[in-house]
Every structure is written in C-alpha cells, then in structure tokens.
Design an enzyme around this catalytic site. Structure first.
Site, PDB file in Angstrom:
ATOM      1  N   HIS A 139     -70.048  57.804  86.689  1.00 51.17           N
ATOM      2  CA  HIS A 139     -69.250  58.940  87.200  1.00 51.17           C
ATOM      3  C   HIS A 139     -67.961  58.435  88.260  1.00 51.17           C
ATOM      4  O   HIS A 139     -67.963  58.186  89.211  1.00 51.17           O
ATOM      5  CB  HIS A 139     -69.896  59.933  87.924  1.00 51.17           C
ATOM      6  CG  HIS A 139     -70.948  60.687  87.086  1.00 51.17           C
ATOM      7  ND1 HIS A 139     -72.142  61.259  87.548  1.00 51.17           N
ATOM      8  CD2 HIS A 139     -70.745  61.066  85.835  1.00 51.17           C
ATOM      9  CE1 HIS A 139     -72.685  61.956  86.665  1.00 51.17           C
ATOM     10  NE2 HIS A 139     -72.062  61.935  85.587  1.00 51.17           N
ATOM     11  N   GLU A 162     -67.088  58.444  92.042  1.00 52.76           N
ATOM     12  CA  GLU A 162     -67.889  58.129  92.924  1.00 52.76           C
ATOM     13  C   GLU A 162     -67.715  56.713  93.451  1.00 52.76           C
ATOM     14  O   GLU A 162     -68.711  55.800  92.976  1.00 52.76           O
ATOM     15  CB  GLU A 162     -69.615  58.141  92.508  1.00 52.76           C
ATOM     16  CG  GLU A 162     -69.786  59.687  91.986  1.00 52.76           C
ATOM     17  CD  GLU A 162     -70.968  59.920  91.130  1.00 52.76           C
ATOM     18  OE1 GLU A 162     -71.283  61.098  90.852  1.00 52.76           O
ATOM     19  OE2 GLU A 162     -71.742  59.044  90.667  1.00 52.76           O
ATOM     20  N   ARG A 174     -64.665  63.049  86.755  1.00 60.57           N
ATOM     21  CA  ARG A 174     -66.056  62.679  86.940  1.00 60.57           C
ATOM     22  C   ARG A 174     -66.391  61.888  85.401  1.00 60.57           C
ATOM     23  O   ARG A 174     -67.101  61.241  85.293  1.00 60.57           O
ATOM     24  CB  ARG A 174     -66.851  63.681  87.210  1.00 60.57           C
ATOM     25  CG  ARG A 174     -68.350  63.574  87.014  1.00 60.57           C
ATOM     26  CD  ARG A 174     -68.744  64.895  86.916  1.00 60.57           C
ATOM     27  NE  ARG A 174     -70.344  65.131  86.280  1.00 60.57           N
ATOM     28  CZ  ARG A 174     -71.601  65.257  86.913  1.00 60.57           C
ATOM     29  NH1 ARG A 174     -71.427  64.929  88.275  1.00 60.57           N
ATOM     30  NH2 ARG A 174     -72.652  65.367  86.336  1.00 60.57           N
ATOM     31  N   HIS A 202     -75.145  56.277  91.412  1.00 59.90           N
ATOM     32  CA  HIS A 202     -74.466  57.271  91.492  1.00 59.90           C
ATOM     33  C   HIS A 202     -74.291  57.644  93.053  1.00 59.90           C
ATOM     34  O   HIS A 202     -74.894  56.988  93.915  1.00 59.90           O
ATOM     35  CB  HIS A 202     -74.816  58.639  90.869  1.00 59.90           C
ATOM     36  CG  HIS A 202     -75.058  58.543  89.444  1.00 59.90           C
ATOM     37  ND1 HIS A 202     -74.439  59.381  88.822  1.00 59.90           N
ATOM     38  CD2 HIS A 202     -75.876  57.959  88.564  1.00 59.90           C
ATOM     39  CE1 HIS A 202     -74.727  59.192  87.263  1.00 59.90           C
ATOM     40  NE2 HIS A 202     -75.475  58.277  87.320  1.00 59.90           N
ATOM     41  N   GLU A 210     -78.786  57.696  94.187  1.00 62.86           N
ATOM     42  CA  GLU A 210     -77.601  58.719  94.734  1.00 62.86           C
ATOM     43  C   GLU A 210     -77.148  58.158  96.288  1.00 62.86           C
ATOM     44  O   GLU A 210     -78.055  58.434  97.001  1.00 62.86           O
ATOM     45  CB  GLU A 210     -78.009  59.883  94.828  1.00 62.86           C
ATOM     46  CG  GLU A 210     -78.158  60.805  93.429  1.00 62.86           C
ATOM     47  CD  GLU A 210     -76.753  61.141  92.889  1.00 62.86           C
ATOM     48  OE1 GLU A 210     -75.663  60.835  93.496  1.00 62.86           O
ATOM     49  OE2 GLU A 210     -76.762  61.465  91.629  1.00 62.86           O
TER      50      GLU A 210
END
Lengths: 96, 309
Positions: free
Chosen positions: B69, B72, B127, B196, B270
């Site tokens: 993405h 990020e 994204r 991510h 994440e």
C-alpha cells in the site's frame, strides 16, 4: 498535485454495535469521499477517517446527531504534509 | 550517498533513491546480496527483490515485503533499514548468521512502485496500484484484495473508485501476479511476511473466513512471542490474532493466499502509529519503528529456522 487543505482526520470512538454500523454507512456514502485510514473493527477500537473539507460539516453533524464520539486527530492534513515535504527537501539539500 | 553506510535511513526517500540504494547494497556485498527483477509494474517500473543468500540452491526461504500500500511510507523506509541490517549483522549476530547459513531471505521493498511514485508526485494519500479501470474514471486496484484467496468475497469492493477495489479478477495486477509466479516457481518458501501500516498489529490468516487456520495455535503463540520482543525495545504495544478476528473481514488478501500455498508462517504487520499521525508518521520515528519491528521479524525467522517443515 492533489492537495488536502482543510481535510481533517477524525478518530471516531464507537460505543456499541449500532454505532459501528452507522459508521460503516458513512464509509458507503461515496459522495462524501471519506477515506478510511483505520477501518471499523469492533467496539473497543477507534475508526480513523480522513474527511475532505467540503464534507466536514455534514460528517460532523451526522456523527453528533447519532451521539457518536469523535476527536480530531489531524486538524489540517495539508499542514502536516507540507511539514513532511519540507523535512524531506531539507534533508536532501543537506545530503547534497 | 556514495555508499550505503552514508545512506540516511532516518528520512523518507523517493523511489529512485531507494532503487539506487538497492544497487549500492548489491555492489558492496556481491557474496551475500543480489537483485532479482520478478516483473514490472503497470507503468513499467521494475519489481526489484533483494536476495540474501550464502550459497546452496533453492534453499528454504523467507519472504518479506513492504510498501504494497503505497502511502504507508514507514514500511518502505523500514524495509530499506532491514536490508542494511541483514548485511551488517550477518557474521556478527549468531542467530541471523545461522539462519542465512541455511536459508535465503527475499526482500521486496517497493512492492507497489507506481503507487509509491504517485504518492511523491501527485497524491500522498494514494494506496492502490495505478492501472486504469476500463469503464471507470477511477484508477487502481487494492493489491491486498487481488489475491486468489476468497477473492471477490465480502471484505473487498467491486467498485473501482473504492480504496478496497479487488480488481476485475484474481491476480489481475502485475505487481501481485509477479509475486505469485515467483513464489510458485521457487516452491520452497517457509515464511511470508507482508508489512503494512498503521495500527500496530501482528496478524495471521485468515481474513476471508472465520474458519481457523489449521496451525492457528502455533501462529498465535509465535505472534505473542514476536510482539513481546517488539515491545521490549520501546514499549510499543501491538494487538495480535487472525485478520478476521482482530480487525475485519478482508477477502483476496496476500497472506491468506500464501498460507493456502502451504507457507505456514504467513504474517501481516501493521506498524506504527497509534493514532496521532496515521500514515504521516514523522521521519524521526522511522529508525525506532524499524528497530523494534526487526526484533519481531527475528522471532518469526528464528522460529521458522528452528521448526523446519
């Protein structure tokens, strides 16, 4: 270049399942072009949403009318992006 | 910078700066690092994968990717730091040295190059990929909804204008298909870690179904150890669990597909932040984020090395 003057990122704090689905509805309202930064999970987790300036008033009225709590995580996104850009350019100049 | 020792890991870089870093790292470490181009993006950018290997043929391997993405940014920046960490620690850190004496590590730092270039040139909030969608004014597919695992199910959108648009069919995006083909042709990956940001979670399959993964108990325990190691550095707190139980239902996700290919240790990170900056994490948090994440990565890589299958 797309800029984000006046865009705000709201941190929404759902109290219950009903509020979660109201927030989900917000995601589906394509016309308000909200950008989900951190999606709906469960009641204990916040939802972060970037709201374009032109949709801000509606979204805040929508949340307040449903008694959904929120805080403003980023007041003006473009200000933060400008700082990031300036920092990158300053560091690149230094490297040069 | 003339060499990777003077590369500034504490700031964000453009795609060309990251690509030249990769080439410098390969040139400086010809016996450990090579660059493989596994395909090209829609706009024709190379999909570069760094291979860290001390020999052998088709050794059991670990895959790490960042930046799928594109907005990020802390993930591509961390991936760059990981690359340097591997070459610095090999021969010094006993655990990493043992891993690399028996296994290979593959690292794709800019997994969505078109999107990443676009975040620098046009839209910092982008994204998805950048391929136009026929019949729509909206471009791009969410590369983390395009995998052939629960593809098209709930947890992805069929609307090209949505941030979670799954694409016209599974593996329609070259950025995804290139990894699929590479993983299938290699055939000996034992761990797959897709990174991510943000929200500080360590997740394992599945995202598209509530059916627990058959290795759920082992994956859960390993995730717990990994986030404990991560927190030991700066106290950064992570949640962990299966995707569907910890965040939401997501279909066509990367690690659901890799797990269903038999790659047991499939995880998604994440990274930071907790909700102050979101995707615009200040550059002064890049190195601390990469350092703490590395401890969790080492926990997963060590476990993979010690539990061959």
């Amino acid at each position: 270049k797309v800029t984000f003057e006046g865009h705000q990122v709201l941190r929404i704090l759902p109290k219950d399942e009903a509020q979660l689905s109201l927030i989900k509805n917000l995601e589906e309202m394509i016309e308000f072009q909200v950008d989900i930064w951190m999606g709906v999970t469960d009641v204990s987790n916040p939802v972060d949403v970037r709201v374009p300036f032109q949709s801000l008033q509606f979204v805040k009225i929508y949340l307040e009318a449903q008694n959904i709590d929120y805080t403003i995580m980023i007041e003006d996104l473009q200000v933060v992006l400008d700082e990031e850009q300036e920092e990158m350019e300053a560091a690149a100049r230094l490297a040069q | 910078p003339r060499n990777t020792d003077s590369f500034d890991f504490s700031r964000y870089h453009t795609i060309s700066e990251i690509y030249s870093f990769q080439d410098m790292l390969v040139a400086e470490n010809p016996n450990l690092v090579s660059k493989i181009v596994i395909g090209s993006s829609y706009e024709g950018r190379p999909l570069n994968v760094l291979k860290f290997s001390t020999g052998g043929t088709n050794r059991p391997a670990i895959w790490i990717d960042t930046g799928i993405h594109s907005r990020e940014w802390v993930t591509q920046a961390s991936g760059t730091w990981f690359a340097k960490k591997i070459v610095t620690d090999y021969g010094r850190d006993p655990a990493l040295t043992a891993i690399l004496n028996k296994m290979d590590i593959f690292l794709e730092i800019v997994t969505n190059p078109d999107g990443f270039a676009y975040t620098h040139s046009s839209n910092r909030m982008w994204r998805k990929t950048r391929k136009p969608n026929p019949g729509s004014s909206c471009a791009g597919v969410d590369p983390n909804r395009n995998w052939d695992s629960g593809f098209g199910g709930p947890g992805a959108s069929s609307n090209p204008c949505s941030e979670t648009y799954r694409g016209p069919r599974a593996h329609s995006e070259s950025e995804v298909k290139s990894i699929v083909d590479f993983v299938k042709s290699h055939g000996n990956f034992k761990a797959f870690i897709s990174i991510h940001s943000y929200s500080q979670m360590l997740l394992y399959p599945f995202g598209y179904t509530k059916t627990p993964a058959k290795d759920q108990a082992e994956l859960h325990n390993l995730a717990q150890r990994a986030i404990t190691d991560l927190a030991s550095l700066y106290g950064t707190r992570y949640r962990y669990g299966s995707i569907i139980n910890t965040i939401y239902q997501a279909s066509g996700g990367t690690i659901d597909w890799t797990y269903e290919q038999g790659i047991k240790y499939s995880y998604t990170f994440e990274l930071r932040d907790t909700g102050r900056y979101g995707f615009i994490l200040p550059a002064n948090q890049i190195i601390p984020t990469a350092q703490e994440t590395w401890l969790a990565l080492m926990a997963i890589m060590n476990h993979t090395y010690n539990n061959p299958y």
